[in-house]
Design a protein around this motif. Structure first.
Motif, PDB file in Angstrom:
ATOM      1  N   GLY A 250       0.606   1.149  10.579  1.00 16.86           N
ATOM      2  CA  GLY A 250       0.771   1.107   9.129  1.00 16.86           C
ATOM      3  C   GLY A 250      -0.489   1.493   8.386  1.00 16.86           C
ATOM      4  O   GLY A 250      -0.433   2.191   7.381  1.00 16.86           O
ATOM      5  N   VAL A 251      -1.638   1.056   8.890  1.00 22.44           N
ATOM      6  CA  VAL A 251      -2.878   1.376   8.183  1.00 22.44           C
ATOM      7  C   VAL A 251      -3.151   2.882   8.258  1.00 22.44           C
ATOM      8  O   VAL A 251      -3.621   3.490   7.304  1.00 22.44           O
ATOM      9  CB  VAL A 251      -4.079   0.550   8.697  1.00 22.44           C
ATOM     10  CG1 VAL A 251      -4.501   0.942  10.066  1.00 22.44           C
ATOM     11  CG2 VAL A 251      -5.246   0.683   7.763  1.00 22.44           C
TER      12      VAL A 251
ATOM     13  N   MET B 132      11.202  -0.333   4.502  1.00 23.89           N
ATOM     14  CA  MET B 132      10.989  -1.664   3.920  1.00 23.89           C
ATOM     15  C   MET B 132      10.172  -1.560   2.635  1.00 23.89           C
ATOM     16  O   MET B 132      10.396  -2.312   1.687  1.00 23.89           O
ATOM     17  CB  MET B 132      10.297  -2.575   4.934  1.00 23.89           C
ATOM     18  CG  MET B 132      11.243  -3.035   6.037  1.00 23.89           C
ATOM     19  SD  MET B 132      10.500  -4.360   7.006  1.00 23.89           S
ATOM     20  CE  MET B 132       9.828  -3.469   8.374  1.00 23.89           C
ATOM     21  N   GLY B 133       9.223  -0.605   2.627  1.00 24.14           N
ATOM     22  CA  GLY B 133       8.435  -0.388   1.411  1.00 24.14           C
ATOM     23  C   GLY B 133       9.330   0.010   0.243  1.00 24.14           C
ATOM     24  O   GLY B 133       9.150  -0.450  -0.884  1.00 24.14           O
ATOM     25  N   LYS B 134      10.324   0.863   0.535  1.00 25.08           N
ATOM     26  CA  LYS B 134      11.251   1.265  -0.532  1.00 25.08           C
ATOM     27  C   LYS B 134      12.039   0.055  -1.042  1.00 25.08           C
ATOM     28  O   LYS B 134      12.317  -0.055  -2.236  1.00 25.08           O
ATOM     29  CB  LYS B 134      12.215   2.344  -0.022  1.00 25.08           C
ATOM     30  CG  LYS B 134      11.538   3.700   0.107  1.00 25.08           C
ATOM     31  CD  LYS B 134      12.493   4.733   0.643  1.00 25.08           C
ATOM     32  CE  LYS B 134      13.240   5.422  -0.464  1.00 25.08           C
ATOM     33  NZ  LYS B 134      13.820   6.712  -0.026  1.00 25.08           N
ATOM     34  N   GLY B 135      12.384  -0.827  -0.111  1.00 25.76           N
ATOM     35  CA  GLY B 135      13.081  -2.055  -0.511  1.00 25.76           C
ATOM     36  C   GLY B 135      12.203  -2.915  -1.408  1.00 25.76           C
ATOM     37  O   GLY B 135      12.651  -3.444  -2.425  1.00 25.76           O
TER      38      GLY B 135
ATOM     39  N   ALA C 253       0.830  -1.204   0.000  1.00 17.08           N
ATOM     40  CA  ALA C 253       0.000   0.000   0.000  1.00 17.08           C
ATOM     41  C   ALA C 253       0.867   1.258   0.000  1.00 17.08           C
ATOM     42  O   ALA C 253       0.518   2.260  -0.622  1.00 17.08           O
ATOM     43  CB  ALA C 253      -0.937  -0.007   1.204  1.00 17.08           C
ATOM     44  N   VAL C 254       2.009   1.206   0.692  1.00 17.35           N
ATOM     45  CA  VAL C 254       2.864   2.388   0.778  1.00 17.35           C
ATOM     46  C   VAL C 254       3.422   2.761  -0.596  1.00 17.35           C
ATOM     47  O   VAL C 254       3.567   3.938  -0.921  1.00 17.35           O
ATOM     48  CB  VAL C 254       4.011   2.141   1.795  1.00 17.35           C
ATOM     49  CG1 VAL C 254       5.112   3.166   1.645  1.00 17.35           C
ATOM     50  CG2 VAL C 254       3.468   2.187   3.205  1.00 17.35           C
TER      51      VAL C 254
ATOM     52  N   ALA D 177      10.144   2.294   9.783  1.00 20.18           N
ATOM     53  CA  ALA D 177      10.529   0.957   9.310  1.00 20.18           C
ATOM     54  C   ALA D 177       9.667   0.541   8.127  1.00 20.18           C
ATOM     55  O   ALA D 177      10.173   0.005   7.130  1.00 20.18           O
ATOM     56  CB  ALA D 177      10.372  -0.057  10.445  1.00 20.18           C
ATOM     57  N   LEU D 178       8.380   0.838   8.227  1.00 18.56           N
ATOM     58  CA  LEU D 178       7.449   0.476   7.154  1.00 18.56           C
ATOM     59  C   LEU D 178       7.866   1.112   5.830  1.00 18.56           C
ATOM     60  O   LEU D 178       7.919   0.453   4.793  1.00 18.56           O
ATOM     61  CB  LEU D 178       6.036   0.931   7.546  1.00 18.56           C
ATOM     62  CG  LEU D 178       4.959   0.911   6.475  1.00 18.56           C
ATOM     63  CD1 LEU D 178       4.690  -0.507   6.022  1.00 18.56           C
ATOM     64  CD2 LEU D 178       3.671   1.532   7.009  1.00 18.56           C
TER      65      LEU D 178
END
Lengths: 581, 121
Positions: free
Chosen positions: A400-401, B88-91, A273-274, B84-85
Motif C-alpha cells: 500500500g505504501v 476499499m479506498g473508493k468505499g 492516502a489513496v 483491494a486497497l
C-alpha cells in the motif's frame, strides 16, 4: 545495549562536550540578536554553522557521560549519553543541516529562529535523562514548531497551528502528570523503562502516543503539516514524531499493545492516502504508516526489532524529508500541491521528478534504497516472534505504501495528464538539499553496514539475500502493475478537489456545534436565572448601599485593619487545614 | 508561464507520444514477468537464501506462513493487495469525502445560525 563506542565519538582530549540543545539555542539567540546591514548574510552563516558546530560537539560526547544537576532536591540529568541518544542526536543534526540548506533563502527571522529552537528542543528531549528535563523540551518543541505551522499562508494555517499547539501542550501536560505520579511512587524522576504499570505508566504512554500519532490521536499530523510553508513542513516532518519513537523505545520496549497499535497505524492511513488530493497530506498519512512499522518494532522489543525501529526512524527522516522537499519545491513553483491541479511537471522539473522518485523508491523499500534495509528488520522480527498475521498485515501495508507514496505522488505531480503548468526547477539551495538527501537514501540502502554500525543493539541481519531481494521486487512490481491496470481500466479513483473527514471531524465539526448548543442553553439559563435573582435581591442590595446603608458608611481605620486581619486569618486557617489533611 | 498555449507551442516530450507510453508499459510488463521468472531459477536448495541468514524474513516464510510458498506468491499478494486497497479506498470516499471548503463553510454558518438566547430577547 552494545558496549562498543559510537563510531562517531572522537577523543578530543581535554575538550568537554556541551549539551547539544545548548548549541542550537545559542544559534537561535544569535539569530535574534543579529541586526544591521548584513543581517541576511550573517543569519545564513549562523543557520549553516549551528548544525555543523553541533555535529562537532556531538563527536566529543562519549556513551556513559551525563550532565547532572539538582533542583529542589531532585536529581535531574540534562544530558544522558548512550548509543540510543547518540543515534537520534546524529540524526537530528543531519536533518537540521539538510533543512537549513533547503530553507536558506527564507528571509523570515521568525521561521529561522523557530527552526533552530525546534531542532534544539528535539535534541534536548532525546538527551534528557529525567522526566522534568524531558517535559521542558517536550513543551519547547510544541511551541517552537507551532511557529513553523503558522509560517504557512493565511487563516487556515493559523487555525491549524492553534489546534496543533493545543494538542501538543495537552500531550506535555499528560507527561508532567505522569512524571509527578512517578515521582510520588518511586521518589525519582529518571527516565528509563516505564511499562504500562499504574496510572502514571498510561499517562506517559498517552503523552508519547499523541506525539507518535497513535490512531485517533494522529490527526494533528495530517491537519498541520500540509498547512505549513514549503520549508516549514520539512523541519516539522523530521523531529516531533521521531522524538516520540525515541521515547517509546526508551520507555516501552516490548510492550505488546504497541504491536497492535503499530499495525493499525501502518494500515488505516493507506486508505486515506489513496483518496486524498493534497499531496503533502498524502505524505502526512504515509508518515503515520511508516511510524506504524517503527511502533510495531518497539512493541516486539527484541534487539532485531528495536534496531529495525530506530534504523527505520533514521531512514525516514531522510526519505520523508526528501519527499516533503520535492513537494515543497512543487508548491513553491506552482502554488499548489493538489493532485487535481498538477500533472506533467516532468517536462519542466525533471530533476525534481527524479529526486522525488528516489524518495519514493526509498519509502517503498526497493532494493538498494534505504527503506529496504530497515523495514525488513521489523518484518523479520515479526516472523521470529511468531506474529504471522501481523506480518501479513504489514506486507499489505508495504504494498500500500508503494501504491500511494511510491507511485501516486510522483505520478500525479510529475506525469498523469498534462496540467499545462510550465515552470522551472527550484533554486540551487533547495536542489542541493534534495540531492544530499537522495544520496543519503541510496548510500544507506546500498551500504547498510554503515547504518548498522550506528545502531544501539547488536545487529545480526543481512538484508541482501537472493530471496529477499527477489520477493520484495515481486511485491512492488506487481503493486505497480495493479496501479497500471486500475488506471487503464478507469477503476482508479480520480484526484478530486475535496477533503476527507477523519477524527478531526469530532473537534472541527461536531465539537463546535455541540459546544454552541450547550453554550446557548447555558447562556439562556444564566440570563433568566440572573434576571430573577436580580429581581429578588434588588430590595436587599438597595438597602445596603443607599445613603447610611451598612455598606455605604465610612469605616474607621481600625475597622478596616480588623477586616483585613480577619480575611488573612481566614486564608491562614484554610492553608493550615490543607497542610493538616 | 502557466498557459495552455505555451504547452502547445513546445516540442513534444517523451510521454506525449502514445507510442512511447505503450513501449514503456510493455517494457514494464516484461520486467514483471522476468521478476517472477527469477524465482524459478533461484539457487539450488529451494528457498534457501544465498548467504543463508536466520533473520531473513522471506526464508522464514515457508515454515511460518505456509501460504506464500508457491512461485509468484508475492507478486500475487502485491497485486491483490493493491486492487483491494483501491476498491476499499473508493468505499471510504463515499463515507468520508466532503467539498473542499467543508470546514470553512460550516464555521461561517455557525455564526449565522439563530440561537435560543437571541430568540429570548
Amino acid at each position: 545495549m552494545v558496549r562498543e563506542p559510537f563510531p562517531l565519538s572522537i577523543d578530543w582530549g581535554t575538550i568537554l562536550g556541551l549539551p547539544p540543545a545548548l548549541i542550537f539555542f545559542a544559534g537561535a539567540l544569535l539569530m535574534v540578536l543579529i541586526r544591521g546591514r548584513y543581517q541576511d548574510g550573517a543569519r545564513k552563516v549562523v543557520m549553516l554553522l549551528t548544525p555543523l558546530v553541533g555535529l562537532w560537539n556531538l563527536t566529543s560526547l562519549v556513551p556513559g557521560e551525563a550532565w547532572e544537576y539538582v533542583i529542589f532536591d531532585l536529581d535531574l540529568s540534562l544530558v544522558r549519553v548512550d548509543r540510543l541518544s547518540l543515534l537520534f542526536g546524529l540524526l537530528f543534526h543531519v536533518g537540521a543541516f539538510l533543512g537549513v540548506i533547503y530553507a536558506l533563502r527564507v528571509k523570515d527571522p521568525v521561521q529561522q529562529v523557530a527552526a533552530l529552537a525546534y531542532a534544539g528542543s528535539a535534541l534536548g528531549a532525546v538527551f534528557a535523562g529525567d522526566y522534568l528535563t524531558l517535559f521542558f523540551f517536550w513543551e519547547a518543541m510544541a511551541v517552537s514548531s507551532a511557529f513553523l505551522v503558522w509560517a504557512g499562508d493565511g487563516k487556515d494555517a493559523a487555525a491549524a497551528g492553534m489546534r496543533y499547539l493545543v494538542i501538543h501542550v495537552a500531550s506535555g501536560l499528560m507527561l508532567l502528570a505522569g512524571a509527578m505520579l512517578h515521582l510520588t511512587r518511586t521518589g525519582g524522576l529518571s527516565f528509563d523503562y516505564v511499562g504500562l504499570t499504574g496510572v502514571e505508566g498510561w499517562l506517559i504512554f498517552l503523552a508519547f502516543g499523541v506525539k507518535a500519532g497513535f490512531p485517533f490521536l494522529h490527526n494533528w499530523i495530517t491537519d498541520a503539516y500540509p498547512e505549513s510553508s514549503p520549508t516549514g513542513t520539512v523541519f516539522l516532518s523530521m523531529f516531533t514524531t521521531k522524538v516520540a519513537i525515541y521515547a517509546l523505545a526508551r520507555g516501552f520496549p516490548g510492550t505488546e499493545l504497541l504491536i497492535y497499535i503499530g499495525a493499525a497505524m501502518a494500515l488505516f492511513p493507506i486508505f486515506f492516502a489513496v483518496i486524498e488530493n493534497d499531496l503533502r497530506r498524502v505524505l502526512g498519512y504515509s508518515m503515520i504508516n511508516q511510524i506504524g512499522f517503527m511502533v510495531v518494532g518497539i512493541g516486539i522489543g527484541t534487539e532485531l526489532a528495536l534496531n529495525g525501529a530506530v534504523a527505520h526512524a533514521f531512514n525516514e527522516v531522510l526519505f520523508k524529508g526528501l519527499l516533503f522537499m520535492t513537494m515543497g519545491a512543487v508548491l513553491l513553483r506552482t502554488g499548489t500541491a493538489k493532485g487535481s491541479e498538477l500533472g506533467g511537471l516532468y517536462k519542466t522539473m525533471p530533476k525534481t521528478a527524479i529526486l522525488c522518485m528516489v524518495g519514493a523508491a526509498s519509502i517503498s523499500a526497493f532494493p538498494l534504497f534505504s527503506g529496504f534495509v530497515s523495514k525488513a528488520m521489523v518484518m523479520a522480527a515479526l516472523l521470529e516472534d511468531g506474529h504471522t498475521w501481523i506480518w501479513f498485515g504489514l506486507l499489505f501495508a508495504s504494498a500500500g505504501v508503494f501504491h500511494h507514496a511510491g507511485i501516486k505522488i510522483p505520478f500525479f505531480a510529475f506525469f498523469a495528464h498534462d496540467s499545462g503548468i510550465r515552470t522551472t526547477e527550484p533554486p540551487g539551495n533547495m536542489m542541493l538539499a534534495m540531492v544530499l538527501a537522495a544520496i543519503g537514501c541510496i548510500f544507506l540502502g546500498s551500504f547498510p553496514v554503515y547504518l548498522y554500525s550506528l545502531l544501539p543493539w547488536t545487529v545480526e541481519y543481512t538484508p541482501y539475500t537472493y530471496s529477499h531481494v527477489m520477493l520484495q521486487t515481486q511485491l512492488l512490481m506487481f503493486s505497480a502493475l495493479a496501479f497500471i491496470w486500475l488506471k487503464l481500466s478507469g477503476i482508479y479513483p480520480p484526484e478530486l478537489k475535496s477533503v476527507n473527514i477523519d477524527v478531526e471531524w469530532l473537534y472541527r465539526w461536531a465539537g463546535p456545534r455541540a459546544a454552541k448548543v450547550v453554550m446557548n442553553n447555558v447562556i439562556f439559563l444564566v440570563t433568566n436565572f440572573s434576571k430573577s435573582m436580580r429581581e429578588m435581591t434588588a430590595p436587599v442590595i438597595d438597602r445596603l448601599i443607599k445613603p447610611n446603608g451598612s455598606l455605604a458608611r465610612i469605616l474607621p481605620t481600625g475597622a478596616t485593619i480588623l477586616w483585613t486581619a480577619a480575611i488573612l486569618a481566614g486564608f491562614l486557617t484554610l492553608y493550615l487545614l490543607r497542610g493538616a489533611s | 508561464m502557466t498557459t495552455d498555449d505555451k504547452a502547445q507551442e513546445e516540442t513534444p516530450r517523451f510521454f506525449d507520444s502514445p507510442r512511447n507510453v505503450k513501449g514503456f508499459l510493455w517494457g514494464f510488463f516484461a520486467l514483471c514477468i522476468a521478476v517472477v521468472g527469477f524465482e524459478l531459477f533461484r539457487p539450488l536448495g529451494g528457498g534457501a537464501p544465498v548467504t543463508g541468514d536466520e533473520a531473513d524474513a522471506v526464508h522464514h516464510l515457508a515454515e511460518r506462513a505456509g501460504a506464500l510458498e508457491f512461485v509468484g506468491s508475492f507478486a500475487l499478494y502485491g497485486f491483490v493487495s493493491c486492487v483491494a486497497l483501491v476498491i476499499m479506498g473508493k468505499g471510504l470516499r463515499r463515507l468520508a469525502m466532503r467539498p473542499e471548503n467543508y470546514y470553512d463553510a460550516d464555521s461561517t454558518d455557525l455564526d449565522d445560525e439563530p440561537t435560543p438566547s437571541d430568540e429570548a430577547h
